[in-house]
Design an enzyme around this catalytic site. Sequence first.
Site, PDB file in Angstrom:
ATOM      1  N   HIS A   1       0.819  -1.227   0.000  1.00 49.04           N
ATOM      2  CA  HIS A   1       0.000   0.000   0.000  1.00 49.04           C
ATOM      3  C   HIS A   1       0.854   1.278   0.000  1.00 49.04           C
ATOM      4  O   HIS A   1       0.871   2.032   0.960  1.00 49.04           O
ATOM      5  CB  HIS A   1      -1.033   0.008   1.116  1.00 49.04           C
ATOM      6  CG  HIS A   1      -0.569  -0.308   2.501  1.00 49.04           C
ATOM      7  ND1 HIS A   1       0.529   0.296   3.095  1.00 49.04           N
ATOM      8  CD2 HIS A   1      -1.065  -1.161   3.430  1.00 49.04           C
ATOM      9  CE1 HIS A   1       0.669  -0.156   4.321  1.00 49.04           C
ATOM     10  NE2 HIS A   1      -0.270  -1.055   4.548  1.00 49.04           N
TER      11      HIS A   1
ATOM     12  N   ASP B   1      -7.349  -3.748   1.028  1.00 49.07           N
ATOM     13  CA  ASP B   1      -7.059  -3.545   2.450  1.00 49.07           C
ATOM     14  C   ASP B   1      -8.362  -3.587   3.257  1.00 49.07           C
ATOM     15  O   ASP B   1      -8.514  -2.896   4.263  1.00 49.07           O
ATOM     16  CB  ASP B   1      -6.312  -2.232   2.687  1.00 49.07           C
ATOM     17  CG  ASP B   1      -5.677  -2.136   4.070  1.00 49.07           C
ATOM     18  OD1 ASP B   1      -5.339  -3.193   4.637  1.00 49.07           O
ATOM     19  OD2 ASP B   1      -5.514  -1.013   4.588  1.00 49.07           O
TER      20      ASP B   1
END
Length: 304
Positions: free
Chosen positions: A169, A227
């Site tokens: 990320h 996520d």
Amino acid sequence: MSGWVDLQVNGYLGVDFSAPGLRLEQVCRVGNDLRRRGVTGFLATLVSSPEEVYRQNLSVLARACREQGDRGPLLGIHLEGPFLSPADGARGAHDPRWISQPEASRFDGWQEAAEGWIRLVTLAPERPGALSLIEYLSGQGVAVSLGHHLADLACIREAAEAGASACTHLGNGIPQYLPRHPNPLWDQLAEERLMVMIIPDGHHVPWSFLRVVLRAAGLARVVAVSDAAPPAGLSPGRFTLWGQEVVLEASGKLWNPAENHLAGSSKNLAECVEQLLSWQLASESEADLIAAENPRRLLEIHRR
């Protein structure tokens, strides 16, 4: 389009893969719901947790992988931690009590409990012992991604040389304020041996950042993930998550107001792809590449 492949699912519909007492039927329920929504493959992600949670939950997830065989969507397990930076900002939503130094022996115990189903590990490469662990993991066929770290350019290059193949990320799990340059954002983008995972949920990073990443890294290096956190798929409200109080707003933002940081995403990968398309950052064929083909390729880099 192909079915989406999500390498970072922390939980969904109230199921937390890092919570004590995880049950097989909960794992199956998440997998079945994600598959109905177009996510045909995913990694169950465990955040930094107590030892007893690793042992128990890895065993449950391994059983789910084994029993579904090739029929189910669960492709394996992603350990996001505990070998992360404990520094504020870099640590993100991870509980500092469970963050620890990299140790191959601890990983071996977890992989045994997981029956070999741990396929991706996120770690901070600047921690003592991390580089040797990266080499060990990649030699075992486990993909390694850099995340929740404050590594400099030299360390990032050493990590890639040791076998790291991605960064987790990008743009998140990092302090709010950084030097103009150098900093881990540019240095990871510049390291062409690393694939770049992004969270295009509309909250983690703005569309302008994603546009720059897509152009700088190129489509072949980018992997979209959700996520997704346990409150994903639920109605707005307040939740206890990973030892903290978080709020899911009507906008979809999931965050910890007391510490002013995000706590995962409230969207699944299909919804993240829709966000990319609505921003006109990718065509349908390009979305298929970064949300289906590239994630599968990342998992296979070190497989024998």
